[in-house]
Design a protein around this motif. Sequence first.
Motif, PDB file in Angstrom:
ATOM      1  N   ILE A  52      95.148  -9.484 -20.986  1.00  0.00           N
ATOM      2  CA  ILE A  52      95.438  -9.951 -19.626  1.00  0.00           C
ATOM      3  C   ILE A  52      95.747  -8.780 -18.691  1.00  0.00           C
ATOM      4  N   LEU A  53      95.142  -8.864 -17.510  1.00  0.00           N
ATOM      5  CA  LEU A  53      95.382  -7.869 -16.471  1.00  0.00           C
ATOM      6  C   LEU A  53      96.104  -8.541 -15.314  1.00  0.00           C
ATOM      7  N   LYS A  54      97.290  -8.026 -14.999  1.00  0.00           N
ATOM      8  CA  LYS A  54      98.060  -8.623 -13.894  1.00  0.00           C
ATOM      9  C   LYS A  54      97.691  -7.885 -12.604  1.00  0.00           C
ATOM     10  N   LEU A  61      95.523  -9.444  -5.484  1.00  0.00           N
ATOM     11  CA  LEU A  61      94.547 -10.534  -5.616  1.00  0.00           C
ATOM     12  C   LEU A  61      95.154 -11.885  -5.967  1.00  0.00           C
ATOM     13  N   ASN A  62      96.114 -11.910  -6.880  1.00  0.00           N
ATOM     14  CA  ASN A  62      96.608 -13.196  -7.394  1.00  0.00           C
ATOM     15  C   ASN A  62      97.904 -13.694  -6.766  1.00  0.00           C
ATOM     16  N   HIS A  63      98.512 -12.873  -5.932  1.00  0.00           N
ATOM     17  CA  HIS A  63      99.755 -13.333  -5.304  1.00  0.00           C
ATOM     18  C   HIS A  63      99.800 -12.770  -3.873  1.00  0.00           C
ATOM     19  N   SER A  98      93.393 -21.366  -6.811  1.00  0.00           N
ATOM     20  CA  SER A  98      93.741 -20.781  -5.539  1.00  0.00           C
ATOM     21  C   SER A  98      93.243 -19.349  -5.372  1.00  0.00           C
ATOM     22  N   SER A  99      93.161 -18.586  -6.450  1.00  0.00           N
ATOM     23  CA  SER A  99      92.900 -17.152  -6.268  1.00  0.00           C
ATOM     24  C   SER A  99      91.451 -16.817  -5.913  1.00  0.00           C
ATOM     25  N   GLY A 100      90.553 -17.766  -6.043  1.00  0.00           N
ATOM     26  CA  GLY A 100      89.172 -17.505  -5.636  1.00  0.00           C
ATOM     27  C   GLY A 100      88.989 -17.576  -4.125  1.00  0.00           C
ATOM     28  N   ARG A 125      89.227 -28.450  -5.817  1.00  0.00           N
ATOM     29  CA  ARG A 125      90.673 -28.649  -5.920  1.00  0.00           C
ATOM     30  C   ARG A 125      91.068 -28.960  -7.354  1.00  0.00           C
ATOM     31  N   LYS A 126      92.291 -28.532  -7.676  1.00  0.00           N
ATOM     32  CA  LYS A 126      92.844 -28.853  -9.003  1.00  0.00           C
ATOM     33  C   LYS A 126      93.994 -29.826  -8.860  1.00  0.00           C
ATOM     34  N   ASN A 127      94.589 -29.791  -7.684  1.00  0.00           N
ATOM     35  CA  ASN A 127      95.812 -30.567  -7.491  1.00  0.00           C
ATOM     36  C   ASN A 127      95.529 -31.807  -6.663  1.00  0.00           C
ATOM     37  N   PHE A 142      91.191 -21.218 -21.895  1.00  0.00           N
ATOM     38  CA  PHE A 142      91.639 -20.592 -23.142  1.00  0.00           C
ATOM     39  C   PHE A 142      92.882 -19.759 -22.877  1.00  0.00           C
ATOM     40  N   THR A 143      92.927 -19.129 -21.678  1.00  0.00           N
ATOM     41  CA  THR A 143      94.055 -18.257 -21.337  1.00  0.00           C
ATOM     42  C   THR A 143      95.352 -19.054 -21.270  1.00  0.00           C
ATOM     43  N   LYS A 144      95.260 -20.244 -20.647  1.00  0.00           N
ATOM     44  CA  LYS A 144      96.483 -21.038 -20.450  1.00  0.00           C
ATOM     45  C   LYS A 144      96.619 -22.178 -21.455  1.00  0.00           C
ATOM     46  N   ASN A 145      95.548 -22.432 -22.219  1.00  0.00           N
ATOM     47  CA  ASN A 145      95.519 -23.523 -23.189  1.00  0.00           C
ATOM     48  C   ASN A 145      95.826 -24.884 -22.558  1.00  0.00           C
ATOM     49  N   LEU A 180      86.423 -13.485 -14.345  1.00  0.00           N
ATOM     50  CA  LEU A 180      85.548 -14.132 -15.324  1.00  0.00           C
ATOM     51  C   LEU A 180      86.079 -13.744 -16.696  1.00  0.00           C
ATOM     52  N   ALA A 181      86.547 -14.750 -17.427  1.00  0.00           N
ATOM     53  CA  ALA A 181      87.069 -14.508 -18.774  1.00  0.00           C
ATOM     54  C   ALA A 181      86.130 -15.201 -19.761  1.00  0.00           C
ATOM     55  N   ASN A 182      86.403 -16.473 -20.029  1.00  0.00           N
ATOM     56  CA  ASN A 182      85.532 -17.219 -20.955  1.00  0.00           C
ATOM     57  C   ASN A 182      84.472 -18.056 -20.241  1.00  0.00           C
ATOM     58  N   GLY A 183      84.519 -18.048 -18.929  1.00  0.00           N
ATOM     59  CA  GLY A 183      83.476 -18.716 -18.151  1.00  0.00           C
ATOM     60  C   GLY A 183      83.676 -20.207 -17.971  1.00  0.00           C
ATOM     61  N   GLU A 184      84.836 -20.710 -18.395  1.00  0.00           N
ATOM     62  CA  GLU A 184      85.049 -22.164 -18.335  1.00  0.00           C
ATOM     63  C   GLU A 184      85.138 -22.678 -16.898  1.00  0.00           C
ATOM     64  N   ALA A 185      85.784 -21.900 -16.027  1.00  0.00           N
ATOM     65  CA  ALA A 185      85.912 -22.327 -14.623  1.00  0.00           C
ATOM     66  C   ALA A 185      84.521 -22.401 -13.990  1.00  0.00           C
ATOM     67  N   CYS A 186      83.707 -21.363 -14.223  1.00  0.00           N
ATOM     68  CA  CYS A 186      82.349 -21.359 -13.647  1.00  0.00           C
ATOM     69  C   CYS A 186      81.524 -22.499 -14.219  1.00  0.00           C
ATOM     70  N   GLU A 191      85.517  -8.903 -13.937  1.00  0.00           N
ATOM     71  CA  GLU A 191      84.971  -9.477 -15.177  1.00  0.00           C
ATOM     72  C   GLU A 191      85.644  -8.815 -16.372  1.00  0.00           C
ATOM     73  N   LYS A 192      86.114  -9.625 -17.309  1.00  0.00           N
ATOM     74  CA  LYS A 192      86.607  -9.083 -18.580  1.00  0.00           C
ATOM     75  C   LYS A 192      85.428  -9.176 -19.548  1.00  0.00           C
ATOM     76  N   SER A 193      84.709  -8.066 -19.633  1.00  0.00           N
ATOM     77  CA  SER A 193      83.431  -8.072 -20.353  1.00  0.00           C
ATOM     78  C   SER A 193      83.599  -8.238 -21.855  1.00  0.00           C
TER      79      SER A 193
HETATM   80  P1  G4P Z   1      87.574 -18.718 -17.587  1.00  0.00           P
HETATM   81  O1  G4P Z   1      87.513 -19.682 -16.448  1.00  0.00           O
HETATM   82  O2  G4P Z   1      86.693 -17.504 -17.365  1.00  0.00           O
HETATM   83  O3  G4P Z   1      87.303 -19.388 -18.911  1.00  0.00           O
HETATM   84  O4  G4P Z   1      89.028 -18.158 -17.635  1.00  0.00           O
HETATM   85  P2  G4P Z   1      90.344 -18.818 -18.243  1.00  0.00           P
HETATM   86  O5  G4P Z   1      90.181 -20.284 -18.316  1.00  0.00           O
HETATM   87  O6  G4P Z   1      90.647 -18.067 -19.463  1.00  0.00           O
HETATM   88  O7  G4P Z   1      91.339 -18.478 -17.049  1.00  0.00           O
HETATM   89  C1  G4P Z   1      92.201 -19.424 -16.543  1.00  0.00           C
HETATM   90  C2  G4P Z   1      92.976 -18.863 -15.418  1.00  0.00           C
HETATM   91  O8  G4P Z   1      93.513 -17.580 -15.794  1.00  0.00           O
HETATM   92  C3  G4P Z   1      92.219 -18.604 -14.142  1.00  0.00           C
HETATM   93  O9  G4P Z   1      93.122 -18.680 -13.082  1.00  0.00           O
HETATM   94  C4  G4P Z   1      91.774 -17.150 -14.314  1.00  0.00           C
HETATM   95  O10 G4P Z   1      91.486 -16.554 -13.067  1.00  0.00           O
HETATM   96  C5  G4P Z   1      92.997 -16.569 -14.928  1.00  0.00           C
HETATM   97  N1  G4P Z   1      92.773 -15.378 -15.727  1.00  0.00           N
HETATM   98  C6  G4P Z   1      92.012 -15.221 -16.835  1.00  0.00           C
HETATM   99  N2  G4P Z   1      92.152 -13.984 -17.331  1.00  0.00           N
HETATM  100  C7  G4P Z   1      93.014 -13.345 -16.493  1.00  0.00           C
HETATM  101  C8  G4P Z   1      93.548 -12.034 -16.467  1.00  0.00           C
HETATM  102  O11 G4P Z   1      93.285 -11.167 -17.316  1.00  0.00           O
HETATM  103  N3  G4P Z   1      94.410 -11.756 -15.458  1.00  0.00           N
HETATM  104  C9  G4P Z   1      94.740 -12.664 -14.507  1.00  0.00           C
HETATM  105  N4  G4P Z   1      95.575 -12.266 -13.540  1.00  0.00           N
HETATM  106  N5  G4P Z   1      94.270 -13.904 -14.500  1.00  0.00           N
HETATM  107  C10 G4P Z   1      93.402 -14.235 -15.489  1.00  0.00           C
HETATM  108  P3  G4P Z   1      93.610 -20.046 -12.481  1.00  0.00           P
HETATM  109  O12 G4P Z   1      94.304 -20.904 -13.479  1.00  0.00           O
HETATM  110  O13 G4P Z   1      92.432 -20.712 -11.834  1.00  0.00           O
HETATM  111  O14 G4P Z   1      94.699 -19.588 -11.464  1.00  0.00           O
HETATM  112  P4  G4P Z   1      94.667 -19.292  -9.929  1.00  0.00           P
HETATM  113  O15 G4P Z   1      93.254 -19.253  -9.443  1.00  0.00           O
HETATM  114  O16 G4P Z   1      95.408 -20.415  -9.319  1.00  0.00           O
HETATM  115  O17 G4P Z   1      95.316 -17.961  -9.778  1.00  0.00           O
END
Ligand code: G4P
Length: 193
Positions: free
Chosen positions: A19-21, A26-28, A59-61, A80-82, A102-105, A130-136, A158-160
């Motif tokens: 994870i990269l904060k 970007l995120n806050h 929100s962060s996109g 929207r998610k909420n 996967f990141t947040k389970n 872009l982590a596991n691509g689930e959002a896309c 992108e987390k390659s």
């Molecule tokens: P995926 O869509 O590529 O599969 O990613 P994943 O589900 O693993 O990510 C879920 C949330 O965590 C997303 O934010 C994504 O942006 C964020 N995320 C994934 N890896 C990292 C990371 O290394 N660093 C940070 N800072 N965020 C990461 P989200 O739940 O949509 O939150 P937000 O958009 O409200 O900020």
Amino acid sequence: MELLKNKILECGIVLGDNILKVDSFLNHQIDVPLMRAVGKEFAEKFKNDNITKIVTLESSGIAPAFAAAEEMGVDVVFSRKNQSLTLNKNSTELVYSEVFSFTKNVTSTIYISRKHILPGDNILIIDDFLANGEACKGLISLIQDLGATVAGIGIVIEKSFQKGRSLLEEQNIKVVSLSQIKSLKNNTIEFLN
Ligand code: G4P
């Protein structure tokens, strides 16, 4: 994109191996000049793709999507998610998809109103990570259910080392990432190029 990579190196904080904060730009808090530069870069990369609208996920996109949209002269729709006070969840106006993180389970339901994306729209998806691509994957499914086309995907970080890019490329979608992280191991940020 050198400006972005330098900012990541300067301000990014590695948490564990994965994870990269990036809360400071970007995120806050949002670095506005950097976001404008990100927007310009996306506009350049997708200038020949006839984009009619940008779609992102709250929100962060929203910040990079807005910056790109301003440059490209199109509107942004954020999925929207909420729960919204003004959108009725049971209405046929809304189209839904499930997104597992996967990141947040957790699994969340995302949705877009039919009013804002029309059949024939040529969509650019933009997201912060872009982590596991689930959002896309969830956004692609929504856009296709709405009868529109996904012309490309633009990613800020992108987390390659995770499987997102290959999952999206399997669908023959153009993916442009402005930074590609090869590894976050040993508390070190290593870029792919
Ligand atoms: P995926 O869509 O590529 O599969 O990613 P994943 O589900 O693993 O990510 C879920 C949330 O965590 C997303 O934010 C994504 O942006 C964020 N995320 C994934 N890896 C990292 C990371 O290394 N660093 C940070 N800072 N965020 C990461 P989200 O739940 O949509 O939150 P937000 O958009 O409200 O900020």
